[in-house]
Write an enzyme that holds these catalytic residues in place. Sequence first.
Site, PDB file in Angstrom:
ATOM      1  N   LEU A  98      41.319  55.883 140.772  1.00 45.10           N
ATOM      2  CA  LEU A  98      40.475  57.003 141.166  1.00 45.10           C
ATOM      3  C   LEU A  98      39.897  56.668 142.536  1.00 45.10           C
ATOM      4  O   LEU A  98      39.530  55.510 142.784  1.00 45.10           O
ATOM      5  CB  LEU A  98      39.329  57.242 140.170  1.00 45.10           C
ATOM      6  CG  LEU A  98      39.686  57.798 138.792  1.00 45.10           C
ATOM      7  CD1 LEU A  98      38.420  57.952 137.956  1.00 45.10           C
ATOM      8  CD2 LEU A  98      40.407  59.136 138.894  1.00 45.10           C
ATOM      9  N   ASP A  99      39.783  57.661 143.375  1.00 44.06           N
ATOM     10  CA  ASP A  99      39.267  57.435 144.707  1.00 44.06           C
ATOM     11  C   ASP A  99      37.800  57.029 144.649  1.00 44.06           C
ATOM     12  O   ASP A  99      37.103  57.288 143.664  1.00 44.06           O
ATOM     13  CB  ASP A  99      39.440  58.702 145.543  1.00 44.06           C
ATOM     14  CG  ASP A  99      39.444  58.424 147.027  1.00 44.06           C
ATOM     15  OD1 ASP A  99      39.548  57.247 147.413  1.00 44.06           O
ATOM     16  OD2 ASP A  99      39.324  59.379 147.811  1.00 44.06           O
TER      17      ASP A  99
END
Length: 327
Positions: A98-99
């Site tokens: 996930l960013d």
Amino acid sequence: MPNLLSLSEQLLSKPPRSCGNSFFKTDSRKVNMESASLENLCVLYHSANYIVVNKHWDIRIDSKMWYEKQTVQSQLKYHFPELADPGTYYGFRFCHQLDFSTSGALCVALNKAAAGHAYRCFKDRLVIKAYLALVRGIVAEEKVTVDFAIGKNTTEGKTHMMCIEGTDGCENPKPCQTELTVLEYGTYEGDTVTKVLLQPLTGRTHQLRVHCSVIGHPIVGDFTYSLRTDNSPYRMMLHAYFLHIPLENELIQVIATDPFLPSIDSKWAPERCVNSLEDLLKNILTKPQIEKQSQEETETVHRSSSPVESEEQKAQCQQWLCEWNLD
């Protein structure tokens, strides 16, 4: 195979499993509005082989920079030091990415064999993810399939960005699709926005952010893909809401509570509901392909060899993890 409809009803009617434990219980307003810390880790699922956490929006998964002390890796080591594996660089095997500015469900494998099983699910496209987002403007169509190939942007000054096929400097574009469904119309800080459910049908780096931007509805707070103009919100409004991993011996299926509610962020003012999030999730869960995919994955696992990883397998796994950085 568990009854998926009953599972969805349980998930929608009960709080996440471990968030009810006093050790992990945190106030939702603090989790969503304040900065991350070592202490405020929220665990959604915990078994002998996996942990799924609700990643904070203001924290990286891991970092090689000595000055970055706040990471999901360090949170896990703080809460579960006995589960850290000294044989790995980060201590924990993250099954996907996930960013930094994306919150939500993030799965961590607790041993090499578990990581291998999860990897095969991602590789065979059996994993189902659904994201929530606030996007700029009014999305006119109730449901949109966004279909643009995405590649790395090699233009000077944009090398950390992705771009769509046909644009200058777009290197090695790969096909990808995203399904966007409108949930609500409203305003954020007085500006017109649409709350949407995003389901990536493929996985590419920054896929959801690029696809929303290219159709003229960038995600609220996405500084990068708004050409550095959208910098007033406290976070980027993208959240990994639902995660389904049909493993051979356990079904990982979790919901990371919706953070885009007026009770949490009063700047978001919904005005008209178009689709129920609960109904959309039930539709996702009861699609016929879920059970079929799970059976196919089980057959693949039975045919697979020893979980001991070769160097080639490790390289392939890293490539898939890079490609499944979906936001």
